[in-house]
Enzyme design. Structure first.
Site, short mmCIF file in Angstrom:
data_model
loop_
_atom_site.label_atom_id
_atom_site.label_comp_id
_atom_site.label_asym_id
_atom_site.label_seq_id
_atom_site.Cartn_x
_atom_site.Cartn_y
_atom_site.Cartn_z
N ASN A 7 -10.55 4.15 1.24
CA ASN A 7 -9.45 5.11 1.15
C ASN A 7 -9.85 6.14 0.09
O ASN A 7 -9.79 5.87 -1.10
CB ASN A 7 -8.17 4.37 0.75
CG ASN A 7 -6.98 5.30 0.65
OD1 ASN A 7 -7.11 6.51 0.78
ND2 ASN A 7 -5.82 4.72 0.42
N ARG A 90 -9.39 5.44 5.94
CA ARG A 90 -8.03 5.94 6.05
C ARG A 90 -8.05 7.47 6.11
O ARG A 90 -8.66 8.11 5.26
CB ARG A 90 -7.23 5.48 4.84
CG ARG A 90 -5.82 6.02 4.88
CD ARG A 90 -5.26 6.14 3.51
NE ARG A 90 -3.92 6.69 3.58
CZ ARG A 90 -3.36 7.34 2.58
NH1 ARG A 90 -4.03 7.53 1.46
NH2 ARG A 90 -2.15 7.80 2.71
N HIS A 179 2.59 7.32 6.33
CA HIS A 179 2.73 5.88 6.06
C HIS A 179 2.72 5.08 7.37
O HIS A 179 3.23 3.97 7.42
CB HIS A 179 4.08 5.56 5.35
CG HIS A 179 4.13 5.93 3.91
ND1 HIS A 179 5.30 6.33 3.31
CD2 HIS A 179 3.20 5.94 2.95
CE1 HIS A 179 5.08 6.59 2.03
NE2 HIS A 179 3.79 6.36 1.79
N ARG A 240 7.82 14.28 -5.52
CA ARG A 240 8.08 15.20 -4.40
C ARG A 240 9.58 15.36 -4.19
O ARG A 240 10.32 14.39 -4.25
CB ARG A 240 7.45 14.69 -3.11
CG ARG A 240 5.96 14.59 -3.18
CD ARG A 240 5.40 14.14 -1.83
NE ARG A 240 4.10 13.51 -2.02
CZ ARG A 240 3.72 12.40 -1.41
NH1 ARG A 240 4.49 11.79 -0.54
NH2 ARG A 240 2.53 11.90 -1.67
N GLU A 383 -1.69 -2.24 4.13
CA GLU A 383 -2.32 -1.17 4.92
C GLU A 383 -3.81 -1.43 5.12
O GLU A 383 -4.36 -1.14 6.19
CB GLU A 383 -2.10 0.18 4.22
CG GLU A 383 -0.64 0.62 4.28
CD GLU A 383 -0.30 1.71 3.28
OE1 GLU A 383 -0.15 1.38 2.08
OE2 GLU A 383 -0.17 2.87 3.67
#
Ligand code: ADP
Length: 396
Positions: A7, A90, A179, A240, A383
């Site tokens: 990742n 990823r 996600h 965010r 993940e």
């Protein structure tokens, strides 16, 4: 089969090496400050840390050090790099073309480059990790797993924005959702835990972490999700903003004379619970500050839970029948208080949290009462395992 999962961020790289025979993580690590002074690799194996501090000017050098660490005679887990059967990468944005994970070829790379216009920081960084692996392990297949792919089943009524349709047709501006690897994993685990066929499973998956998103899953597929064209939409997150009246953006841009990229920075990095509280983006710090009477920290936490409630309730109506509400991610798995707060008000629909059962962190647990009309669960996401499984399936 041994699979390396990578990742790659713009200056960091996380990795895990899996033995797929028993889906065991043999080793995991993190490289930070790639291209910046003070580059450092930390690899963890059974609680022991192995650290490499060497200049790493680019991702190829960083991946080179990852390989050194993997085959290190004392701290490594491989006798040779030939033991790596495949690498799973990823990727953040797959656009509309990438509806599932894929063995990487020129066509897939083109789709990744095309989608980079919506993920200008992430996709190029993810590609650097790929390029390094292609250079250093030329005979090993690479697989791309996309954060957006799981959401490609959303119908037009949930993915379209209320703007001139030409922007969708000409520019592919729409909700993509993120996600996806986590929501996909959670959906499969929830179906198993409920003892239901995946195609009959309707859930709300709440992935709450630094970045947060909630997904409505209908018949095992993503039906709606809170993140949008980019991961900025939806919930109030660590840094965010989440949903806003777009006029807020144009007003601040004009008032403070900000360029679009400065505005983007403000909304992505200096907003959310950090911006509101002025304390931190970390929910543990916020809970502590709020407990000590910090009003703005309390506002930030309350905004977070209120918006999550709004989406959970709305999504339950959208999918018409809900089997479970599932909490995951750093906050979803660990914050007992926020889970309880988010489920307040759902009693009127017969959904009840069992306070004692809710006293858990991580793992897989049902936290609703026996008579709750909808099960509420905590399921730790994974993940990396999902990426490793997709990689294995594609290279088999
Ligand atoms: P990322 O999106 O970077 O993967 P994580 O899923 O690891 O992030 O979530 C990080 C968030 O989880 C942080 O805001 C952190 O405060 C929060 N968190 C972790 N443990 C707890 C806890 N015990 N209580 C409340 N929040 C927690």
């Amino acid at each position: 089969m041994k699979i390396l999962v990578i990742n790659c961020g713009s200056s960091s790289l996380k990795y895990q090496l899996f033995d797929m025979e028993n889906e065991e993580v043999l080793v995991k690590g993190l490289v930070e400050r790639i291209g910046i002074e003070g580059s450092r690799l930390v690899q963890k194996k059974n609680g022991d840390e192995f650290i490499i501090e060497e200049p790493m000017e680019n991702h190829t050098q960083a991946v080179g050090h990852v390989f050194d660490a993997l085959v290190d005679s004392e701290n490594g887990v491989l006798s040779s790099l030939d033991e790596i059967d495949a690498v799973g990468h990823r990727f953040v944005h797959g656009g509309e073309k990438m509806t599932k994970s894929a063995l990487i070829d020129d066509e897939v790379k083109e789709a990744i480059n095309e989608a980079a216009k919506f993920a200008p920081l992430h996709n190029p960084a993810n590609l650097m990790g790929l390029k390094a692996c292609e250079e250093l392990l030329p005979n090993v297949p690479n697989v791309a797993v996309f954060d957006t792919a799981f959401h490609q089943t959303m119908p037009a009524k949930t993915f379209l924005y209320g703007i001139d349709y030409k922007y969708y047709e000409q520019e592919a501006i729409r909700k993509y959702g993120f996600h996806g690897t986590s929501h996909n994993y959670i959906t499969k685990r929830a179906a198993d835990l409920l003892g239901k066929d995946l195609s009959q499973t309707n859930i709300i998956s709440a992935h709450l972490g630094n970045g947060s998103s909630i997904t409505a899953v209908k018949e095992g597929k993503s039906f709606d999700t809170t993140m949008g064209l980019t991961p900025l939409e939806g919930l109030v997150m660590g840094t965010r903003s989440g949903d806003l009246d777009p006029t807020v953006v144009t007003y601040i841009e004009e008032k403070e004379n900000l360029s679009p990229s400065q505005m983007n920075d403000l909304l992505n990095k200096k907003s959310g619970v950090l911006g509101v509280s002025g304390v931190s983006s970390d929910f543990r710090d916020l809970e502590e500050a709020a407990n000590n009477g910090n009003q703005r920290a309390q506002y930030a936490l309350d905004m977070f839970t209120t918006r999550a409630k709004r989406y959970i309730a709305g999504y339950m109506a959208e999918i018409e029948r809900c089997d479970a509400i599932v909490f995951t991610g750093g906050i979803g798995e660990n914050s007992i208080e926020l889970r309880e707060e988010m489920m307040k008000g759902f009693e009127q629909f017969g959904i009840k949290i069992d306070k004692e059962a809710n006293e858990v962190r991580g793992g897989e647990h049902i936290i609703s009462t026996e008579d709750s009309k909808v099960k509420v669960m905590v399921v730790a996401t994974n993940e990396e395992l999902m990426i490793a499984r997709d990689t294995q399936n594609l290279v088999k």
